[in-house]
Design an enzyme around this catalytic site. Structure first.
Site: not given
Ligand code: WQD
Length: 344
Positions: A124, A149, A153, A178, A300
């Site tokens: 990831s 997490y 990885k 993502n 984040d």
């Molecule tokens: C994306 C963006 C949030 C939710 C994680 C893991 C990564 C992968 C994908 C497995 C960020 C913003 C989110 C919400 C928001 N997982 N957000 N409101 O954190 O980039 O990655 O998941 O492999 O390894 O680290 O993904 O979708 O949680 O967030 O504003 O309700 O959306 O702050 O900027 P992330 P995410």
């Protein structure tokens, strides 16, 4: 001969199984169904003619894995089985280390014992932590883990490097950015247990009426519109990247001979802000999806997206589907399954 896909009943796993089938490979699934529905298997079988053995089991259970290798002619493994919630990993770090590290050690041990040397590992972008530069290449220094997490990885990657250095194991480390979207048939898609942590499934559950609004985590980042930037990649493109990695391992060309373990960024190679994702989703569903700014989410990164030139040059893989296609395909799944696979 068959490819064993651990975690093959999950969101990415199910799409990988379909992609391997479409590439002409036989597949065996092992999944403990802790974060997947058995209904997923029925849906996957609807997309893959022919035999698809499914074993309910834990990839970290050595005896169970030995039995699978005894009963099936496995010539390669795609290891996806893992816990993957950033937030949950902060609450239950030991469960994450146990699950994600033990399963990786167990799968590698059984493969080496049986002389099976082609290993595709689901890594990831989280291993990059808060990158000093973006876009990130595979040579970008892996930053301090932002959460257990991410640490699990990064440790798994090191475990596999060491295993490959002391055996004939050859490993493709696929660093997902993502994942979003769904198979265009709308038959398989993302069905997280409980309230999703990730942006796109939350956006789509708001559109389906299961959640009230999207909370935008922070609008004061140094980005084009103040919201954080990520590299969203269509899950079908991502799945096809696994087939391309297996083909490269089979050919035994290039870096796999030299290093034994090679990392590849699998992303779209461009970033989108949270507001751009919400706008694209609103376009796909045909109405404005309600959202409101809230505080930043701890841990984040402001912005991260991938440089995918190595995957293009060595795997012959590039993401072909854009953000609009991701949102249309994700909505096509969600509107058919407002309550996930339970809607079936
Ligand atoms: C994306 C963006 C949030 C939710 C994680 C893991 C990564 C992968 C994908 C497995 C960020 C913003 C989110 C919400 C928001 N997982 N957000 N409101 O954190 O980039 O990655 O998941 O492999 O390894 O680290 O993904 O979708 O949680 O967030 O504003 O309700 O959306 O702050 O900027 P992330 P995410």
């Amino acid at each position: 001969m068959a490819t064993l896909v651990t975690g093959g009943a999950g969101y990415v796993g199910g799409h990988v199984v379909v992609a391997l089938h479409e590439a002409g490979r036989d597949v065996v699934i092992v999944d403990d169904f802790s974060n997947a529905s058995t209904r997923t298997v029925d849906a996957i079988r609807g997309l893959t003619a022919g035999s698809l053995p499914v074993v309910e089991g834990d990839a970290g259970d050595q005896a169970a894995m030995e039995r699978i290798f005894d009963r099936h002619r496995i010539d390669s493994v795609v290891h996806l089985a893992a816990r993957k919630s950033v937030a949950e990993s902060l609450e239950r770090p030991l469960a994450y280390y146990r699950s994600n590290l033990v399963s990786t050690v167990c799968v590698a041990e059984v493969m080496i014992e049986r002389g099976v040397d082609r290993f595709v590992f689901s890594s990831s972008a989280v291993v990059y932590g808060e990158p000093a530069e973006t876009p990130v290449t595979e040579q970008t220094e892996l930053g301090p883990p932002l959460n257990p997490y991410g640490a699990s990885k990064a440790m798994s990657e090191q475990i596999l490097r060491d295993a490959a250095a002391s055996s004939g194991l050859r490993v493709a480390l696929l660093r997902y950015f993502n994942p979003a979207g769904a198979h265009p048939s709308g038959m398989i898609g993302e069905d997280p247990r409980g309230t999703p942590a990730n942006l796109v499934p939350r956006v789509m559950q708001v559109a389906a009426g299961r959640l009230d609004r999207v909370e935008v985590f922070g609008c004061d980042y140094d980005t084009s519109d103040g919201t954080a930037v990520r590299d969203y990649v269509h899950v079908v493109d991502l799945a096809q990247g696994h087939a391309a990695a297996l083909d490269a391992l089979e050919r035994g060309e290039g870096p796999f001979e030299a290093e034994g373990t090679v990392a590849y960024n699998l992303g779209a190679g461009r970033g989108h802000t949270v507001l751009e994702v919400i706008a694209a989703a609103s376009e796909a569903v045909g109405f404005a999806i309600p959202h409101a700014p809230v505080e930043r989410r701890p841990g984040d990164a402001a912005a991260i997206w991938a440089d995918c030139r190595r995957a293009s040059a060595e795997l012959g893989w590039t993401a072909r589907r854009d953000l609009g296609a991701m949102m249309r395909d994700h909505w096509n799944w969600q509107r058919r399954h407002p309550d996930g696979y339970a809607s079936q």
